[in-house]
Design an enzyme around this catalytic site. Structure first.
Site, PDB file in Angstrom:
ATOM      1  CG  ASP A 181      55.384 -92.500  -8.741  1.00 44.03           C
ATOM      2  OD1 ASP A 181      54.873 -91.729  -9.590  1.00 44.03           O
ATOM      3  OD2 ASP A 181      56.536 -92.944  -8.853  1.00 44.03           O
ATOM      4  CB  SER A 182      53.246 -88.257  -5.472  1.00 42.86           C
ATOM      5  OG  SER A 182      54.578 -88.356  -4.978  1.00 42.86           O
ATOM      6  N   GLY A 183      55.332 -88.730  -8.061  1.00 50.08           N
ATOM      7  CA  GLY A 183      56.453 -88.058  -8.713  1.00 50.08           C
ATOM      8  C   GLY A 183      57.512 -87.612  -7.721  1.00 50.08           C
ATOM      9  N   GLY A 184      57.139 -87.578  -6.437  1.00 44.25           N
ATOM     10  CA  GLY A 184      58.052 -87.067  -5.414  1.00 44.25           C
ATOM     11  C   GLY A 184      59.350 -87.849  -5.315  1.00 44.25           C
ATOM     12  CG  ASP A 217      55.940 -89.378   0.130  1.00 45.51           C
ATOM     13  OD1 ASP A 217      55.985 -89.174  -1.106  1.00 45.51           O
ATOM     14  OD2 ASP A 217      56.389 -90.408   0.641  1.00 45.51           O
ATOM     15  CD  GLN A 272      58.253 -91.017   3.954  1.00 47.32           C
ATOM     16  OE1 GLN A 272      59.242 -91.528   4.503  1.00 47.32           O
ATOM     17  NE2 GLN A 272      57.995 -91.183   2.648  1.00 47.32           N
ATOM     18  N   GLY A 321      59.433 -94.495   2.370  1.00 46.29           N
ATOM     19  CA  GLY A 321      60.732 -94.202   2.969  1.00 46.29           C
ATOM     20  C   GLY A 321      61.519 -95.421   3.387  1.00 46.29           C
ATOM     21  CG  ASP A 338      56.169 -99.992  -6.214  1.00 50.44           C
ATOM     22  OD1 ASP A 338      55.958 -99.624  -5.036  1.00 50.44           O
ATOM     23  OD2 ASP A 338      57.087 -99.504  -6.902  1.00 50.44           O
ATOM     24  CB  CYS A 393      58.784-121.301 -13.637  1.00 53.65           C
ATOM     25  SG  CYS A 393      58.017-119.850 -14.377  1.00 53.65           S
ATOM     26  CB  CYS A 411      56.624-118.128 -17.280  1.00 56.96           C
ATOM     27  SG  CYS A 411      58.399-118.194 -17.604  1.00 56.96           S
ATOM     28  CB  CYS A 418      60.033-121.799 -17.535  1.00 56.25           C
ATOM     29  SG  CYS A 418      61.108-120.767 -16.513  1.00 56.25           S
ATOM     30  CG  HIS A 448      61.610-116.646 -15.300  1.00 59.61           C
ATOM     31  ND1 HIS A 448      60.884-117.779 -14.980  1.00 59.61           N
ATOM     32  CD2 HIS A 448      62.415-116.417 -14.231  1.00 59.61           C
ATOM     33  CE1 HIS A 448      61.257-118.214 -13.793  1.00 59.61           C
ATOM     34  NE2 HIS A 448      62.181-117.412 -13.315  1.00 59.61           N
TER      35      HIS A 448
END
Lengths: 376, 376
Positions: free
Chosen positions: B90-93, B144, B191, B218, B268, B306, B308, B311, B337
């Site tokens: 990300d941009s850190g914003g 942004d 945005q 946003g 994300d 599941c 995994c 599990c 999990h």
């Protein structure tokens, strides 16, 4: 049938194996400590990856939470925690004695109050055996009294006699339960402080009861290293050659080598795991403290001589960053490394004994490990 | 050459892949969040085991500690953290704007004080690009402004115009650095709050600059789910069909399905990892809270559907015990999990789209996942 098979000796050092209900353990062996049903910061897969053959579970903690009866209903500790290899459990005594003002010792057992909720409990020798049977441990330990050091011969003598009476009660209960198909093997514990004649007396009393193996307890409680080595050296001759010898709660890498040199076969210690979480990492050239600023831009692995996942893949700089950032992943990677270092050291010890080169190994280990006390 | 290849459509849902400097990512994709150079409680091996194809790194955190220049000297973020697959930063914003009273926005950029030591910093659009170039991210995001919701059209309009001017500066700096061989791909961010005409305006301004992909920012800042879905639905038509669409910071499993249904390709969110550490586990029949007493003696896996590691090997009873005991291992197993559940959901989404059965999948996912709101 003896649990222990001695395959090689080299001076006083011994190479062998233990045959347990959940498989064979090569000795000398180090047991990572899984206090509450997990070796802190690791999964069972990690333990398998580093090659742990046996882990230790703490009876005191598991008895209080989630409870040994709950664990028994889940099919035992192995099934509950997803670990199919051997497991040794302590008696719970050491943690109870550490409660100091929250416990009271009498002939019957120890009254104590839980550190969680203050609830009152009574740990008798029989109860310690029953809890460990509920857990399904491959090797159970007797309940012993661990007096604080330094102490007087009179206090230690009184204490070791109580320990011997408790050991007899533990053995009786163990054999009863074994008759009912519960329980696998049980070790006695030798006390006696730092007094050779009292160690001898405790050893003789304990051996006369007859256990599947013998531990040396009451050490690594603050006494000088040399004192500990001396007590081990003075106690071992009174233990049967044909059975395993376990030095409880020990120790540093050097301690392991020195105790093996004096005839010890088994160890447990929180040092590799606890120190890992605090950023102290063991390497073939001695310990280093990963939070030190000198590692901020160090692209080397923790120990260039180590082949663990952490050393194969990550730099000191990254591990330092994770430590400084408080990331749990750092605790996991550090623990993986320190346990790898301990278990690799045990492999090298076993190999050296098998080839009759243990004294060479010991000298060389000292030279490289202690060359610098602390890389920092 | 376009980063994104569209291979199937099914209604508005899209199946495709992104070709990055560190390999190909199947879309729709979910990116686990590795805030400070690690996905909390996991190692890189765990991420590979659950099949993560791309992870997200947070520029704000890495800029402050250990510093993007230190990471550049280590060979970039991939090398530093031992992760060889794609990475988006990300941009850190977003983190800077979250500092509220510790930051001040002006045309030039954002002045802020570090949450570590109060030191003063200035994050400009150009600086955000440079930091991400130092990190070596495969996909970098523009800086942004993220206004808080709810807000007025006037405030949102002013903000999106600033975002567009910053986007232009970000793109210029990105192209300069790319000319010097630094940087791989860059996404713009749309945005516009919850106002369709402002989303359209922001999308048009951003697309006119020309990026390698477009994010919708946003959202997921407290507005109702239905509002979020509506904004996504109203914004997507103004984004190029031939490029990837990334919905930032989203979301619940249902959110992922609903956003895919509206044409989103990438996500994300900290939800699967953060909730895991707090004991909330996702299952095909809805979330459950592992600390609930009803799981104390439950021998079932978290999600019988599941596959995994958690599990396959551990019971709800054991995971509850680890949680109650505060063992880090519980955080690791729970995170494994939850990420498996998210990544499996993405696999099922991709499969459904490829076979033209996405609407069936969506209906069926809703029925099973929301049947009971919370198993507790």
């Amino acid at each position: 049938m003896s649990l222990f098979t001695l395959t090689h000796t080299d001076g006083s050092a011994r190479r062998g194996h233990l045959t347990t209900a959940h498989g064979v353990i090569q000795t000398p062996a180090f047991m990572p400590v899984g206090t509450q049903g997990a070796v802190k910061a690791l999964t069972a897969q990690h333990l398998e990856d580093v090659g742990a053959e046996i882990i230790l579970g703490n009876t005191y903690h598991l008895y209080l939470r989630p409870g040994d009866e709950l664990i028994a209903r889940r099919g035992g500790l192995h099934k509950f925690i997803g670990w199919s290899r051997p497991m040794l459990t302590d008696s719970g005594g050491y943690q109870v004695f550490s409660l100091s003002d929250r416990r009271k010792i009498e002939e019957l057992g120890v009254h104590f109050r839980s550190h969680h909720d203050g609830s009152a409990h009574l740990l008798t020798p029989e109860k310690a055996v029953e809890i460990q049977a509920n857990l399904g441990s491959d090797i159970a330990m007797v309940l012993d009294e661990c007096p604080a050091l330094p102490s007087t011969p009179a206090i230690i003598d009184t204490s070791l006699e109580l320990t011997a009476r408790w050991a007899r009660r533990c053995r009786n209960r163990f054999l009863e339960l074994k008759g009912e198909g519960k329980g696998h093997a049980q070790f006695g514990i030798v006390q006696g402080g730092t007094f050779p004649e009292l160690r001898q007396k405790s050893a003789e009393l304990t051996v006369s009861i007859g256990f599947d193996g013998y531990a040396i307890g009451g050490l690594s409680v603050g006494e000088p290293n040399e004192t500990m080595y001396q007590v081990v050296e003075q106690t071992v001759p009174f233990l049967p050659v044909s059975q395993a010898r376990y030095l409880m709660g020990v120790g540093t890498p050097i301690d392991l080598v020195e105790a093996v040199a004096r005839g010890i076969d088994m160890f447990d210690c929180v040092m590799p795991t606890r120190n890992a979480r605090n950023g102290q990492l063991f390497t073939s050239e001695g310990p280093l403290n990963i939070k030190n600023a000198r590692f901020a831009e160090d692209d080397e692995p923790v120990d260039p001589a180590c082949g663990c996942y952490t050393c194969r893949r990550f730099s000191r700089a990254y591990l330092r960053h994770l430590f400084m950032a408080g990331e749990m992943t750092g605790g996991t990677l550090n623990t993986l490394h320190n346990l790898s270092f301990y278990l690799d050291t045990m492999r090298r010890i076993r190999e050296a004994i098998a080839f009759g080169r243990f004294e060479d190994f010991r000298q060389s280990f000292h030279r490289t490990f202690t060359r610098r006390a602390l890389i920092s």
